[in-house]
Design a protein around this motif. Structure first.
Motif, PDB file in Angstrom:
ATOM      1  N   ARG A  57       0.815  -1.221   0.000  1.00 41.37           N
ATOM      2  CA  ARG A  57       0.000   0.000   0.000  1.00 41.37           C
ATOM      3  C   ARG A  57       0.846   1.268   0.000  1.00 41.37           C
ATOM      4  O   ARG A  57       0.321   2.362   0.214  1.00 41.37           O
ATOM      5  N   ASP A  64      -3.778  -1.620 -11.565  1.00 39.49           N
ATOM      6  CA  ASP A  64      -5.210  -1.381 -11.656  1.00 39.49           C
ATOM      7  C   ASP A  64      -5.972  -2.683 -11.881  1.00 39.49           C
ATOM      8  O   ASP A  64      -7.046  -2.701 -12.489  1.00 39.49           O
ATOM      9  N   ASP A  65      -5.408  -3.783 -11.347  1.00 40.00           N
ATOM     10  CA  ASP A  65      -6.050  -5.089 -11.523  1.00 40.00           C
ATOM     11  C   ASP A  65      -6.974  -5.446 -10.367  1.00 40.00           C
ATOM     12  O   ASP A  65      -7.417  -6.585 -10.240  1.00 40.00           O
ATOM     13  N   GLY A  66      -7.245  -4.468  -9.501  1.00 39.81           N
ATOM     14  CA  GLY A  66      -8.104  -4.705  -8.355  1.00 39.81           C
ATOM     15  C   GLY A  66      -7.352  -4.988  -7.071  1.00 39.81           C
ATOM     16  O   GLY A  66      -7.914  -4.884  -5.980  1.00 39.81           O
ATOM     17  N   SER A  67      -6.062  -5.329  -7.180  1.00 39.01           N
ATOM     18  CA  SER A  67      -5.281  -5.630  -5.979  1.00 39.01           C
ATOM     19  C   SER A  67      -4.807  -4.362  -5.285  1.00 39.01           C
ATOM     20  O   SER A  67      -4.627  -4.342  -4.063  1.00 39.01           O
ATOM     21  N   GLY A  68      -4.562  -3.304  -6.061  1.00 40.78           N
ATOM     22  CA  GLY A  68      -4.004  -2.083  -5.512  1.00 40.78           C
ATOM     23  C   GLY A  68      -2.546  -2.199  -5.127  1.00 40.78           C
ATOM     24  O   GLY A  68      -1.981  -1.305  -4.491  1.00 40.78           O
ATOM     25  N   ASP A 358      -4.219 -13.559 -13.500  1.00 36.37           N
ATOM     26  CA  ASP A 358      -5.345 -13.039 -14.267  1.00 36.37           C
ATOM     27  C   ASP A 358      -4.908 -12.420 -15.590  1.00 36.37           C
ATOM     28  O   ASP A 358      -5.706 -11.809 -16.296  1.00 36.37           O
ATOM     29  N   THR A 360      -2.585 -10.018 -15.918  1.00 33.70           N
ATOM     30  CA  THR A 360      -2.033  -8.669 -15.769  1.00 33.70           C
ATOM     31  C   THR A 360      -0.529  -8.701 -16.012  1.00 33.70           C
ATOM     32  O   THR A 360       0.201  -9.407 -15.312  1.00 33.70           O
ATOM     33  N   ARG A 384      -0.732 -11.890  -5.398  1.00 30.94           N
ATOM     34  CA  ARG A 384      -1.721 -11.154  -4.623  1.00 30.94           C
ATOM     35  C   ARG A 384      -1.634 -11.615  -3.168  1.00 30.94           C
ATOM     36  O   ARG A 384      -1.256 -12.755  -2.896  1.00 30.94           O
TER      37      ARG A 384
END
Length: 415
Positions: A57, A64-68, A358, A360, A384
């Motif tokens: 973080r 921008d694959d949803g994991s941040g 996925d 990415t 992830r």
């Protein structure tokens, strides 16, 4: 082009069969375990459920694959599986102890004694697995009066003397202590940790005995003082900030050309003579002030005052070409984008493309050493958080779906 082909599915891995438990976070520890993974070790990265490695973080660009997940995290966590396990719960610590019994290496960077309350300290785990190589990375080491202090790269660059010799001198615009542009103490500590782990594995294979590795950022920083430390310890010379000047060799610095900056790195008298002639400054060769490396160092200001205007008349590319033709070391001061656009970087396959599960795509700087028979591998993109928890625990410990559901219900692993 590089003579070392990229590894294929059947390419042997130097550390194949070595199992690593990575309880570290941020950079020094993950840097070490990534190197072990690049060389073929199986690395299980243990992360706190719902939180993960702190660097996931950290600011800056993020996926921008949803994991941040941040770009920072991606630089040090490839070739690993991520398991989310709460060590603070007795069941979580028990899982780690079971994994330790089939592991070769454990890497951690908790504060001194921080894992003892979970029964995950070296004394406890080495009793379970006497062959275990247990590597502890801290700011100041396991012993000494500073052992309980927290240590961070920036702090250690300051306390370890690096900032006192980095930056422009006092009294000039921009003068003052300066940190290095990358967390160099963390990176080198991780590298030293890797070397120590490999040495300990060699000893383990010969004797059957594991050992505890005590790796400290401050100790690493002292080693990085290298020639400056030796100049002080053996000659009493107190180093200071010289900007881009070298403390002993002149000319060995950056100069401004008409369209950018160039670094000139001349290490001997022959190179200096040829450089002076190339610049049309042949009289410098006969000037007694500049007759040797030592004299040029003493009279550096006078020499720079002559060289600077002569270099300023050149374009960077033209001067680099002329110096290379004369076998004189020189290069443009490049930006990061320019480095990665450099065709030689492509020749060396220094940047690798990996894909997450996925699809990415990620680009990473590869392992920097080319091994002819056991090249580094790029099998797993940075995972992830917790992505491999169930599969890895099932494969390693034989846990059933019901077992895993029970652990999730108790908050030990993610649901």
């Amino acid at each position: 082009m590089s003579s070392v082909p990229p590894p294929g599915p059947s390419t042997p891995a130097a550390l194949q069969g070595i199992k690593v438990l990575d309880l570290s976070r941020v950079l020094a520890g993950p840097w070490a375990t990534q190197m072990l993974g690049d060389l073929g070790a199986e690395v299980l990265k243990i992360e706190q459920p719902g939180q993960g490695d702190d660097t996931r973080r950290w600011g800056g660009p993020a996926l921008d694959d949803g994991s941040g997940d941040s770009a920072y995290f991606l630089c040090a966590n490839r070739n690993k599986r991520s398991l989310a396990i709460d060590l603070a719960k007795p069941e979580g610590a028990a899982l780690i102890r079971r994994l330790v019994q089939q592991s070769d290496v454990l890497v951690e960077n908790f504060r001194v004694g921080g894992l003892a309350k979970y029964g995950l300290d070296y004394a406890t785990l080495s009793a379970l697995n006497p062959r275990l190589v247990y590597c502890s990375i801290t700011g100041f080491g396991q012993t000494g009066r500073y052992a309980d202090k927290g240590g961070y790269d920036f702090l250690i660059q300051a306390m370890g003397g690096l900032m006192s010799i980095t930056g422009l001198p006092d009294g000039v615009p921009g003068g003052g202590p300066m940190k290095v542009g990358v967390p160099i103490v963390d990176l080198f500590t991780g590298t030293y940790a890797t070397v120590a782990i490999l040495a300990a594995l060699r000893h383990r294979d010969a004797t059957g005995e594991g050992q505890h590795i005590d790796c400290a950022l401050l100790d690493t920083q002292l080693s990085l003082l290298s020639n400056q430390a030796s100049r002080y310890l053996n000659g009493g010379a107190v180093p200071g900030r010289l900007g881009n000047d070298h403390p002993d060799i002149v000319p060995y610095r950056d100069y401004a050309c008409a369209d950018g900056d160039i670094v000139v790195a001349l290490g001997n008298d022959r190179q200096f003579r040829d450089f002076a002639v190339l610049l049309g400054l042949a009289p410098l060769v006969e000037d007694a002030r500049f007759a040797s490396v030592a004299l040029r160092s003493l009279n550096r200001a006078a020499l720079h005052a002559v060289i600077g205007p002569a270099v300023a008349r050149w374009r960077v590319a033209d001067l680099v070409d002329a110096m290379e033709a004369a076998k004189l070391p020189a290069g443009k001061v490049q930006t990061v984008p320019e480095v990665f656009d450099d065709p030689h970087v492509a020749d060396r396959s220094s940047v690798q493309t990996m894909c997450r599960d996925d699809g990415t795509p990620l680009r990473v700087v590869g392992f920097p050493v080319k091994l002819s028979e056991t090249p580094a591998r790029y099998d797993r993109a940075p995972p992830r958080a917790g992505a491999d928890t169930r599969q890895a625990l099932s494969a390693a410990l034989g846990l059933t779906a019901r077992d895993l559901d029970d652990l999730a219900a108790d908050g030990v692993i993610p649901a």
